[in-house]
Design an enzyme around this catalytic site. Structure first.
Site, PDB file in Angstrom:
ATOM      1  N   HIS A 368      14.822 -15.678  14.469  1.00  0.00           N
ATOM      2  CA  HIS A 368      15.487 -16.352  13.367  1.00  0.00           C
ATOM      3  C   HIS A 368      14.550 -17.555  13.123  1.00  0.00           C
ATOM      4  O   HIS A 368      14.386 -17.869  11.951  1.00  0.00           O
ATOM      5  CB  HIS A 368      16.774 -16.688  13.719  1.00  0.00           C
ATOM      6  N   GLU A 610       3.542   7.158   6.770  1.00  0.00           N
ATOM      7  CA  GLU A 610       3.136   5.950   7.983  1.00  0.00           C
ATOM      8  C   GLU A 610       2.665   6.806   9.168  1.00  0.00           C
ATOM      9  O   GLU A 610       2.347   6.305  10.250  1.00  0.00           O
ATOM     10  CB  GLU A 610       4.478   5.541   8.327  1.00  0.00           C
ATOM     11  N   ASP A 634       1.770   0.899   9.890  1.00  0.00           N
ATOM     12  CA  ASP A 634       2.198   1.868  10.894  1.00  0.00           C
ATOM     13  C   ASP A 634       1.137   3.015  10.790  1.00  0.00           C
ATOM     14  O   ASP A 634       0.791   3.625  11.758  1.00  0.00           O
ATOM     15  CB  ASP A 634       3.709   2.424  10.632  1.00  0.00           C
ATOM     16  N   CYS A 681       1.983  -0.441   0.503  1.00  0.00           N
ATOM     17  CA  CYS A 681       2.658  -1.953   0.842  1.00  0.00           C
ATOM     18  C   CYS A 681       2.469  -2.208   2.158  1.00  0.00           C
ATOM     19  O   CYS A 681       3.165  -3.314   2.454  1.00  0.00           O
ATOM     20  CB  CYS A 681       4.304  -1.471   0.454  1.00  0.00           C
TER      21      CYS A 681
END
Ligand code: PEP
Ligand code: MG
Length: 762
Positions: A368, A610, A634, A681
């Site tokens: 986080h 991917e 990936d 992407c």
């Protein structure tokens, strides 16, 4: 007797916990000698300056010889062992033609010799030797033991060399003004130059003793007061961050407040107070129990949650101990916060305009705090395992968060080099402003769409500011990660609506929940031996249609009246998965249509490529959907069988691999053959070098992080399509990734665009 594995573990542990490199070497030789029951154990390391083996530590040879005796690289049995890169096991060393007597060591009394090379990443760093008086050959298990040990210890030696500990040992006194290098992982890119400020946790919970509560009611009252005070602090922090973080990123404060409101947690502490312990002791017990439960789960996201619970515990303790020091510390300009662990709450308490960088020993790129640091644009390096935090307060350092590197006490040259880079970066950013509003079109008229990848609301603002033509990948798992449970349909609808509204009428491509692999949710842990090849992406959501349906329904509802939603399916590896997902999406459209009483347009649906299987079946898959988008991060990992997060194999994870480039070219041709659009992407789209090749391949759109948008638009505007095609034709003939990368970089240099990948290189 300890079994072999235990002995190995013990030695590695002892070496790891040594306070410095010299002590590590001494521990290493002493423990090996004792464990193997030999008379001598020595370690010789290659000194890169003199190109010789130096005797660096020995248990058994004369102490005076250590640091003074050396051998040429091809000299003696040590040299032979290093040159052959294999063990040398002899019962009578002096009878061997390569034997080279080392005067002053006292080794003449020893006959048997076993040497094994210390290898790291295919390089010989040194040789580990055991010797004995008895004329005997070491048996197979002893040889195997030493080989195993040497392989395990090679990391320690490699690291010491990398940070200069070896040289400082050679100079016999550590040079206090020497630049030291530490390696971690990048949490938020950028470069910072400043002085370290050590961040300590708000209190020390481990040293709280048990003590009998004389008046349990008074202790309970104190506890509640402390909890109220922390609650107040959290509300203040939340308010403070309202201007710089959006609701998404501030979700943590809510999580803290919910934990404080958790009756069960407070009741647990109260029970222990009633059981006789005072408030501080009871708090420590409860936090410890929770820590143990978390630790047993061994999951990155739960460890993150564990840090939150601990942080909260420490804050309550600080109030119990009334250590209410002023919350805002005086920080000098350009402070670099360093600490064992820095939580989001610790970070945002600081006067952020003075924080230039963040460095932590623990922590992962998806923590986080890292997400928040990225949103705030603070260069951050995490997981610097061997950073001697406490000794670095007020030390000058450079944080190169592009490469995950920390330079402590940088030399003058290094400092001025990095200053230049920072300046050039600023100029680059300034120079790129010109590319905010121009279309991404090559000088010879080839037009591409440039999209942005988003996850946080902060990305949205940056993307719009840089003229993104839409969102090519909205990683929906990010808002899921910032929460403590699956967000409900209405909650999701509101989040998605924000994204869609921010870009309407431009398209927003929402990826269905892509968790598993290296992305777990704190509240949905998945434990697998081999997560990259396990239950992830579409495999999870098809197994949990209730989760998938809620998400799709929320997306469809958010899209009402805007009509710019596109839905994208991650980790597809078969036609059947696409059919199943399409079936569910159609069902969701019917349901929402009925519920809302309005006709719903079917959103455009896309599939991510991917997995290599999808490349080979691309025409069948593309025929079923409206568009294709390659997830090259990936795809590269699966094509090359290289874990994208494993630093040990990071050098062979390269999108310039000819097989990856061929796969991409094949996807574009096949998808175009059946008349559908194809985009990409992954990180490749945002790298100037690879983007040039992707443009040449014919990708219709590139989607990237907002920070790369202007750079890539500049590349498109500057590089003629025909020139890029020429380059592509040339590289497609080459069978080697490194050569391809050089060819691309030469081209960038020729075009005067090399500073886009290496600020500072002209
Ligand atoms: C990819 O794999 O290229 C991709 C864009 O998805 P992620 O990085 O989120 O796995
Ligand atoms: Mg992916």
């Amino acid at each position: 007797m300890l079994p072999m594995l235990e002995k190995l573990r013990k030695i590695v542990q002892d070496v790891d916990s040594a306070p410095n490199f010299a002590a590590a070497l001494t521990t290493m030789v002493a423990s090996v000698r004792d464990t193997m029951g030999t008379e001598v154990c020595s370690v010789y390391l290659v000194d890169d300056k003199s190109n010789r083996y130096i005797l660096m530590a020995s248990a058994g040879l004369n102490e005076d010889a250590v640091g003074n005796v050396s051998l040429a690289l091809n000299e003696g049995l040590v040299g032979l062992c290093g040159a052959r890169e294999e063990p040398i096991n002899l019962d009578d060393a002096s009878a061997h033609p390569k034997y080279h007597y080392l005067p002053g060591t006292g080794e003449e009394q020893y006959n048997s010799f076993l040497g094994v090379p210390i290898m790291h990443r295919r390089k010989v760093l040194g040789v580990l030797v055991v010797q004995q008086r008895d004329k005997r050959k070491f048996d197979e298990s002893e040889e195997a033991f030493l080989v195993t040990l040497s392989a395990q210890l090679s990391g320690v030696v490699a690291h010491a060399k990398a940070i200069g500990a070896f040289e400082s040992l050679r100079a016999s006194s550590p040079r206090s003004n020497m630049t030291r290098l530490f390696q971690g992982i990048s949490g938020a890119t950028g470069i910072a130059l400043g002085r370290a400020i050590v961040m300590y946790p708000p209190a020390d919970i481990d040293s709280v003793p048990d003590r009998v509560a004389e008046d349990p009611d008074a202790e309970i009252e104190q506890l509640h007061k402390a909890i109220d005070a922390v609650r107040n602090d959290m509300r203040q922090l939340d308010a403070k961050m309202q201007g710089s973080l959006l609701a998404e990123e501030r979700a943590l404060f809510d999580a803290y407040l919910r934990m404080l409101d958790d009756k069960a947690l407070v009741a647990e502490i109260e029970d222990r107070i009633r059981g006789g312990n005072w408030a501080q002791g009871a708090l420590r017990e409860v936090i410890e129990t929770h820590m143990q439960a978390f630790a047993a789960m061994d999951d990155a996201y739960l460890r993150e949650r564990m840090a939150d619970v601990r942080d909260l515990g420490l804050r309550i303790l600080a109030h119990l101990q009334q250590q209410e020091e002023e919350v805002v510390r005086e920080l000098p300009e350009h402070s670099i916060l360093i600490g064992e662990e820095i939580t989001t709450a610790m970070l945002v308490e600081m006067p952020l305009e003075r924080v230039a960088g963040i460095v932590t020993v623990l922590g992962a790129a998806n923590s986080h705090m890292a997400i928040v640091a990225r949103a705030l644009g603070i260069p951050t390096v995490l997981g610097v395992a061997d950073l001697p935090v406490t000794s670095l307060d007020d030390t000058e350092m450079i944080v190169d968060a592009y490469q995950g590197r920390i330079y402590v006490q940088p030399s003058r040259q290094l400092r001025s080099r990095y200053k230049e880079i920072i300046k050039e970066e600023q100029q680059l950013v300034a120079g790129l402003e010109a590319y905010r509003d121009v279309p991404a079109e090559t000088p010879d008229g080839h037009r591409l769409a440039l999209y942005v990848n988003t996850g946080l609301m902060a990305d949205v603002a940056r993307a719009k500011d840089r003229g993104a033509e839409g969102v090519g990948l909205y990683r929906t798992e990010i808002p899921f990660m910032l929460r403590e449970r699956f967000p409900g349909e209405e909650e999701q609808r509101a989040i998605y609506r924000q994204q869609l509204e921010a870009f309407a009428p431009r398209p927003v491509t929402m990826r269905t929940l892509d968790i598993g692999g290296d992305k777990d949710l704190p509240y949905f842990p998945i434990k697998e031996e081999n997560p990259a090849l396990g239950w992830r992406g579409i495999r999870i959501t098809l197994d949990h249609p209730e989760i998938f349906m809620v998400q799709i329904r929320a997306m469809l509802k958010a899209n009402i009246g805007l009509d710019n939603l596109q839905i994208m399916l991650p980790m597809i590896s078969s036609v059947f998965e696409v059919e199943e997902a399409l079936h569910l999406i159609h069902r969701a459209v019917m349901e929402v249509q009925e519920e809302e009483g309005v006709p719903l347009p079917m959103p455009r649906i896309g599939v991510m490529v991917e997995v290599p299987a999808t490349v080979l079946q691309i025409a069948d898959i593309a025929a079923l959907v409206d568009f294709i988008s390659v997830g090259s991060n990936d795809l590269t990992q699966y094509m090359l069988a290289v874990d994208r997060n494993n630093s040990r194999v990071a050098d062979i994870y390269t999108p310039y691999h000819p097989a990856v480039l061929r796969a991409l070219q094949m996807v574009v041709s096949e998808v175009h053959r059946i008349g559908k659009p194809v985009g990409i992407c992954g990180e490749m789209a945002g790298d100037p070098g690879t983007a040039m090749l992707l443009m040449a391949m014919g990708f219709d759109s590139l989607s990237m992080s907002a920070s790369n948008l202007l750079k890539i638009r500049k590349i498109i505007c500057k590089v003629p399509y025909l020139q890029a095609r020429g380059l592509l034709e040339q590289v497609m003939q080459v069978d080697n990734a490194a050569v391809i990368r050089s060819l691309v970089e030469f081209e960038l240099e020729d075009l005067g665009l090399i500073d886009l990948i290496r600020p500072g290189k002209k």
